[in-house]
Design a protein around this motif. Structure first.
Motif, PDB file in Angstrom:
ATOM      1  N   LYS A  69     -56.622   8.791  25.253  1.00  0.00           N
ATOM      2  CA  LYS A  69     -56.184   9.547  24.084  1.00  0.00           C
ATOM      3  C   LYS A  69     -56.775   9.002  22.793  1.00  0.00           C
ATOM      4  O   LYS A  69     -57.089   9.754  21.863  1.00  0.00           O
ATOM      5  CB  LYS A  69     -54.660   9.522  24.020  1.00  0.00           C
ATOM      6  CG  LYS A  69     -54.054  10.345  22.894  1.00  0.00           C
ATOM      7  CD  LYS A  69     -52.529  10.319  22.971  1.00  0.00           C
ATOM      8  CE  LYS A  69     -51.903  11.133  21.849  1.00  0.00           C
ATOM      9  NZ  LYS A  69     -50.406  11.092  21.918  1.00  0.00           N
ATOM     10  N   TYR A  70     -56.936   7.673  22.717  1.00  0.00           N
ATOM     11  CA  TYR A  70     -57.446   7.044  21.502  1.00  0.00           C
ATOM     12  C   TYR A  70     -58.770   6.359  21.801  1.00  0.00           C
ATOM     13  O   TYR A  70     -58.875   5.556  22.735  1.00  0.00           O
ATOM     14  CB  TYR A  70     -56.436   6.042  20.958  1.00  0.00           C
ATOM     15  CG  TYR A  70     -55.115   6.685  20.592  1.00  0.00           C
ATOM     16  CD1 TYR A  70     -54.982   7.412  19.408  1.00  0.00           C
ATOM     17  CD2 TYR A  70     -54.009   6.589  21.441  1.00  0.00           C
ATOM     18  CE1 TYR A  70     -53.776   8.018  19.070  1.00  0.00           C
ATOM     19  CE2 TYR A  70     -52.803   7.187  21.102  1.00  0.00           C
ATOM     20  CZ  TYR A  70     -52.691   7.911  19.921  1.00  0.00           C
ATOM     21  OH  TYR A  70     -51.501   8.519  19.597  1.00  0.00           O
ATOM     22  N   ALA A  71     -59.775   6.673  20.990  1.00  0.00           N
ATOM     23  CA  ALA A  71     -61.134   6.209  21.272  1.00  0.00           C
ATOM     24  C   ALA A  71     -61.391   4.790  20.800  1.00  0.00           C
ATOM     25  O   ALA A  71     -62.220   4.082  21.380  1.00  0.00           O
ATOM     26  CB  ALA A  71     -62.153   7.152  20.627  1.00  0.00           C
ATOM     27  N   ASP A  72     -60.703   4.372  19.732  1.00  0.00           N
ATOM     28  CA  ASP A  72     -60.989   3.061  19.165  1.00  0.00           C
ATOM     29  C   ASP A  72     -59.837   2.625  18.257  1.00  0.00           C
ATOM     30  O   ASP A  72     -58.816   3.316  18.133  1.00  0.00           O
ATOM     31  CB  ASP A  72     -62.311   3.074  18.394  1.00  0.00           C
ATOM     32  CG  ASP A  72     -62.383   4.162  17.335  1.00  0.00           C
ATOM     33  OD1 ASP A  72     -61.316   4.620  16.862  1.00  0.00           O
ATOM     34  OD2 ASP A  72     -63.499   4.558  16.964  1.00  0.00           O
ATOM     35  N   TYR A  73     -60.040   1.490  17.617  1.00  0.00           N
ATOM     36  CA  TYR A  73     -59.007   0.929  16.746  1.00  0.00           C
ATOM     37  C   TYR A  73     -58.670   1.874  15.599  1.00  0.00           C
ATOM     38  O   TYR A  73     -57.494   2.043  15.258  1.00  0.00           O
ATOM     39  CB  TYR A  73     -59.475  -0.417  16.199  1.00  0.00           C
ATOM     40  CG  TYR A  73     -58.621  -0.932  15.071  1.00  0.00           C
ATOM     41  CD1 TYR A  73     -57.336  -1.422  15.300  1.00  0.00           C
ATOM     42  CD2 TYR A  73     -59.098  -0.920  13.749  1.00  0.00           C
ATOM     43  CE1 TYR A  73     -56.534  -1.879  14.259  1.00  0.00           C
ATOM     44  CE2 TYR A  73     -58.306  -1.384  12.705  1.00  0.00           C
ATOM     45  CZ  TYR A  73     -57.023  -1.859  12.967  1.00  0.00           C
ATOM     46  OH  TYR A  73     -56.249  -2.314  11.939  1.00  0.00           O
TER      47      TYR A  73
ATOM     48  N   TYR B 281     -62.077   0.670  31.558  1.00  0.00           N
ATOM     49  CA  TYR B 281     -61.468   0.259  30.294  1.00  0.00           C
ATOM     50  C   TYR B 281     -62.523   0.058  29.214  1.00  0.00           C
ATOM     51  O   TYR B 281     -63.721  -0.047  29.502  1.00  0.00           O
ATOM     52  CB  TYR B 281     -60.687  -1.047  30.475  1.00  0.00           C
ATOM     53  CG  TYR B 281     -59.595  -0.973  31.507  1.00  0.00           C
ATOM     54  CD1 TYR B 281     -58.346  -0.446  31.192  1.00  0.00           C
ATOM     55  CD2 TYR B 281     -59.807  -1.440  32.810  1.00  0.00           C
ATOM     56  CE1 TYR B 281     -57.340  -0.380  32.134  1.00  0.00           C
ATOM     57  CE2 TYR B 281     -58.802  -1.375  33.767  1.00  0.00           C
ATOM     58  CZ  TYR B 281     -57.571  -0.845  33.424  1.00  0.00           C
ATOM     59  OH  TYR B 281     -56.579  -0.779  34.362  1.00  0.00           O
ATOM     60  N   GLN B 282     -62.055  -0.049  27.971  1.00  0.00           N
ATOM     61  CA  GLN B 282     -62.957  -0.357  26.865  1.00  0.00           C
ATOM     62  C   GLN B 282     -62.216  -1.145  25.795  1.00  0.00           C
ATOM     63  O   GLN B 282     -60.981  -1.101  25.702  1.00  0.00           O
ATOM     64  CB  GLN B 282     -63.554   0.917  26.266  1.00  0.00           C
ATOM     65  CG  GLN B 282     -62.550   1.821  25.582  1.00  0.00           C
ATOM     66  CD  GLN B 282     -63.186   3.120  25.115  1.00  0.00           C
ATOM     67  OE1 GLN B 282     -63.971   3.734  25.841  1.00  0.00           O
ATOM     68  NE2 GLN B 282     -62.862   3.535  23.895  1.00  0.00           N
ATOM     69  N   ASP B 283     -62.988  -1.846  24.996  1.00  0.00           N
ATOM     70  CA  ASP B 283     -62.477  -2.605  23.862  1.00  0.00           C
ATOM     71  C   ASP B 283     -62.317  -1.646  22.680  1.00  0.00           C
ATOM     72  O   ASP B 283     -63.170  -0.779  22.456  1.00  0.00           O
ATOM     73  CB  ASP B 283     -63.478  -3.712  23.535  1.00  0.00           C
ATOM     74  CG  ASP B 283     -62.984  -4.700  22.490  1.00  0.00           C
ATOM     75  OD1 ASP B 283     -62.028  -4.380  21.757  1.00  0.00           O
ATOM     76  OD2 ASP B 283     -63.567  -5.788  22.408  1.00  0.00           O
ATOM     77  N   SER B 284     -61.245  -1.815  21.919  1.00  0.00           N
ATOM     78  CA  SER B 284     -61.028  -0.948  20.753  1.00  0.00           C
ATOM     79  C   SER B 284     -62.036  -1.204  19.646  1.00  0.00           C
ATOM     80  O   SER B 284     -62.169  -0.396  18.726  1.00  0.00           O
ATOM     81  CB  SER B 284     -59.614  -1.160  20.200  1.00  0.00           C
ATOM     82  OG  SER B 284     -59.538  -2.392  19.500  1.00  0.00           O
ATOM     83  N   GLY B 285     -62.699  -2.374  19.711  1.00  0.00           N
ATOM     84  CA  GLY B 285     -63.675  -2.706  18.680  1.00  0.00           C
ATOM     85  C   GLY B 285     -63.104  -3.484  17.512  1.00  0.00           C
ATOM     86  O   GLY B 285     -63.782  -3.677  16.496  1.00  0.00           O
ATOM     87  N   TYR B 286     -61.881  -3.964  17.660  1.00  0.00           N
ATOM     88  CA  TYR B 286     -61.266  -4.724  16.568  1.00  0.00           C
ATOM     89  C   TYR B 286     -60.588  -5.970  17.136  1.00  0.00           C
ATOM     90  O   TYR B 286     -59.930  -5.914  18.176  1.00  0.00           O
ATOM     91  CB  TYR B 286     -60.223  -3.871  15.843  1.00  0.00           C
ATOM     92  CG  TYR B 286     -59.548  -4.574  14.679  1.00  0.00           C
ATOM     93  CD1 TYR B 286     -60.218  -4.765  13.482  1.00  0.00           C
ATOM     94  CD2 TYR B 286     -58.234  -5.035  14.786  1.00  0.00           C
ATOM     95  CE1 TYR B 286     -59.607  -5.416  12.410  1.00  0.00           C
ATOM     96  CE2 TYR B 286     -57.608  -5.676  13.716  1.00  0.00           C
ATOM     97  CZ  TYR B 286     -58.300  -5.858  12.539  1.00  0.00           C
ATOM     98  OH  TYR B 286     -57.697  -6.499  11.479  1.00  0.00           O
ATOM     99  N   GLY B 287     -60.766  -7.098  16.440  1.00  0.00           N
ATOM    100  CA  GLY B 287     -60.115  -8.334  16.849  1.00  0.00           C
ATOM    101  C   GLY B 287     -59.511  -9.030  15.645  1.00  0.00           C
ATOM    102  O   GLY B 287     -59.991  -8.880  14.518  1.00  0.00           O
TER     103      GLY B 287
END
Length: 271
Positions: free
Chosen positions: A128-132, A204-210
């Motif tokens: 549903k959500y592509a990234d941070y 899975y994937q990383d949201s791109g934010y840490g």
């Protein structure tokens, strides 16, 4: 900066005292304190052998000492034994995803960093959500699963102030919440996130934010500048010099990404 030798307590050794460097060389093996239950850092493989990123880092030091990474003895220890086993001399060095803090630097001497940990957000690929940014824009509609901790809700809200936070008592359960749709993302250590993505390709994937950065270094006993200087050189040349190919292979194996190659010419760590 990698070129800086961290001398958190580099008090000169007494005159005539033997350096740990000479002691280890004379013994013919390096004794390393580490863990055995935390992939991708230190865990036992199907053969019962210790493997992981911490283990590879220790092998870099052993290779620097003896030109043979197998001349090493691992002492498995609990996290709360990391400092005592250094200060009592049970181990020569601890390599066990140890966070550098000023308080700990009063008890042990830290090497140069070999990893920067933080918190990341794991997403289902194609979910549903592509990234941070999408998570943040959704505000209070988002639910984040996280390992139960007194600071867990505060930690998540630093990145997603309006998100609902569901806490679970095991890492497996935070992933199950994501898989079942009870959570929109799972908040976990960035290293664990990368390892999990690598173990489940395409899912899975990383949201791109840490966020929440913390430094990991090995630790040695205070008061021995020759020993910490040697260890720092061995680590530096793995991260930026002649042993980079070995380091690169380890980083790719455990985290599924390629570290930036050292630039030829002026040593960038001295800028």
């Amino acid at each position: 900066m990698l070129g800086l030798v961290i001398l958190s307590a580099a008090i000169a050794a007494p005159a005539g005292a033997q350096s740990k460097l000479q002691e280890v060389l004379g013994r013919g093996k390096l004794i390393v304190g580490t863990g055995s239950t935390n992939p991708p850092w230190h865990f036992k493989d199907e053969k019962g052998e210790l493997v992981g990123y911490d283990i590879d880092i220790a092998k870099v030091i052993a290779k620097g000492l003896f030109n043979d990474e197998t001349k090493i003895e691992f002492v498995t220890q609990a996290s709360d034994a990391r400092i005592p086993n250094i200060t009592t001399g049970k181990v020569d060095i601890t390599c066990q995803f140890m966070t550098v803090t000023a308080a700990r630097a009063q008890q042990v001497a830290f090497t140069i960093p070999y990893y920067r940990e933080g918190v990341g957000l794991l997403l289902l690929k194609g979910g549903k959500y592509a990234d941070y940014e999408a998570l943040k824009a959704a505000g209070g509609k988002v639910t984040i699963s996280v390992l139960q901790n007194v600071y867990a809700e505060t930690m998540v809200h630093k990145a997603l102030p309006e998100a609902k936070v569901d806490q679970y008592d095991s890492v497996d359960l935070i992933y199950q919440a994501l898989n079942s749709g009870r959570a929109d993302a799972a908040a976990t250590d960035a290293s664990s996130l990368r390892w999990f993505i690598k173990q489940n390709p395409g899912r899975y994937q990383d949201s791109g934010y840490g966020w929440e950065p913390q430094t990991y270094s090995c630790a040695v006993r205070q008061g021995d500048p020759d020993w910490i200087n040697f260890v720092n050189i061995a680590l530096r040349e793995a991260l930026t010099g002649v042993e980079f190919d070995t380091y690169k292979a380890s980083f790719e194996k455990w985290f599924g990404e390629t570290p930036p190659a050292p630039k030829i010419g002026f040593p960038s760590e001295l800028r």
